[in-house]
Design an enzyme around this catalytic site. Structure first.
Site, PDB file in Angstrom:
ATOM      1  N   ILE A   1      20.408 -21.286 -43.470  1.00  0.00           N
ATOM      2  CA  ILE A   1      20.274 -21.884 -42.146  1.00  0.00           C
ATOM      3  C   ILE A   1      20.903 -20.915 -41.153  1.00  0.00           C
ATOM      4  CG2 ILE A   1      20.169 -24.290 -42.903  1.00  0.00           C
ATOM      5  CD1 ILE A   1      23.081 -24.614 -42.320  1.00  0.00           C
ATOM      6  N   ASP A   2      20.525 -21.039 -39.896  1.00  0.00           N
ATOM      7  CA  ASP A   2      20.979 -20.099 -38.880  1.00  0.00           C
ATOM      8  C   ASP A   2      22.485 -20.198 -38.636  1.00  0.00           C
ATOM      9  OD1 ASP A   2      18.302 -19.432 -38.518  1.00  0.00           O
ATOM     10  OD2 ASP A   2      18.040 -20.930 -36.940  1.00  0.00           O
ATOM     11  N   LYS A   3      23.038 -19.147 -38.079  1.00  0.00           N
ATOM     12  CA  LYS A   3      24.465 -19.099 -37.755  1.00  0.00           C
ATOM     13  C   LYS A   3      24.900 -20.320 -36.949  1.00  0.00           C
ATOM     14  CE  LYS A   3      27.739 -16.587 -34.817  1.00  0.00           C
ATOM     15  NZ  LYS A   3      27.899 -15.476 -33.839  1.00  0.00           N
TER      16      LYS A   3
ATOM     17  N   ARG B   1      13.179 -24.774 -34.699  1.00  0.00           N
ATOM     18  CA  ARG B   1      13.388 -24.306 -33.333  1.00  0.00           C
ATOM     19  C   ARG B   1      12.075 -23.835 -32.706  1.00  0.00           C
ATOM     20  NH1 ARG B   1      17.908 -19.956 -34.290  1.00  0.00           N
ATOM     21  NH2 ARG B   1      17.814 -19.773 -32.009  1.00  0.00           N
TER      22      ARG B   1
END
Length: 282
Positions: A118-120, A219
């Site tokens: 998953i993204d930062k 997103r």
């Protein structure tokens, strides 16, 4: 011209010039300079930097652990694995310390144990494999789309339909290679959504379920509807009340590689998420 001579991309050539590795007539080259016919171009490519993740004593919020795997609740702001610019302080550094380096080696020394990411600036649950067998089994479940991955997000505005499916292909943005976009010929990407409540005219709380797992999928898909995730500065607009996007991987369910048991783990909404909903009318 420099890129052609060095047989590298234009971006790589500009980076080498900026770092002083390219000379024209014995002097550092300039990005804007044009080469004359009698100019002498010389260069020295730097030795590649070998990234090697090192164990670091960083606290982890572990929701399940056994000899085969663990499920960790990643905080917002933590990078999953080392990369240029993020050589330490990552989830992998913390995992190496906690697991005494006993992690699946399928993804190499930089991403040991990492089955999915998953993204930062996305918080929430990640499944990590300790053993290669577990990694292969989990990867097969992901490929078969049998792993449940459920997210919670605050999105900008109101969605026209309270439930729906976004089935749009995703690939690299044609003009900005650091971004993803809905593009013809991209990889299939499917996101299911349900509006849980409208916090105000400007924000809504939404539950999202991934059928596929493309980079930045939620997103990109929400932005394609004109309803980006709140605080997403890449696909929407930054919000001073948020560090990054208001997106949380809240639930994951899968079959345990050895026992065959169906595991279903949920992580409560983090403080930043709750505070933002309260601030915008939740």
């Amino acid at each position: 011209m420099v890129a052609q001579q060095l047989d590298v991309t234009r971006a790589r050539a500009q980076s080498l010039i900026a770092d002083g590795h390219v000379l024209v007539n014995g002097k550092p080259a300039k990005k804007s300079a044009l080469l004359a016919e009698d100019d002498v171009l010389t260069w020295q490519l730097p030795e590649p930097v070998q990234l090697a993740a090192q164990p670091e004593d960083i606290p982890l919020d572990i929701r399940l652990e056994d000899d085969d795997l663990l499920v960790v609740n990643k905080p917002q702001g933590m990078v999953v694995h080392p990369a240029p610019g993020h050589s330490s302080g990552t989830l992998v550094n913390a995992l190496l310390y906690h697991c005494k380096s006993q992690l699946s080696g399928i993804n190499g020394v930089i991403r040991p144990g990492i089955v999915h990411r998953i993204d930062k600036d996305t918080s929430g649950l990640l499944v990590v494999a300790k053993m290669d067998f577990a990694h292969q089994h989990l990867a097969a479940q992901l490929a078969a789309r049998t792993v449940l991955r459920e997210y919670r997000a605050v999105v900008c505005g109101r969605l026209k339909e309270h439930t729906g499916t976004i089935d749009l292909p995703i690939g690299r943005h044609p003009k900005d290679r650091k971004r993803m976009a809905v593009v013809a010929g991209g990889k299939p990407a499917v996101t299911h959504y349900q509006v849980l409540r409208e916090l105000s005219d400007k924000f809504s709380e939404v539950k999202l379920t991934l059928e596929t797992g493309r980079t930045h999928q939620i997103r990109v898909h929400l932005a394609s509807l004109g309803r980006p995730v709140a605080g997403d500065s890449v696909y929407g607009t930054a919000d001073k009340r948020l560090v990054g996007q208001c997106l949380h991987a809240q639930r994951v369910a899968f079959v345990h590689p050895h026992s065959g048991e169906m595991l279903d783990i949920t992580a409560e909404l983090p403080e930043y998420f709750e505070q933002f909903m309260t601030a915008v009318g939740g």
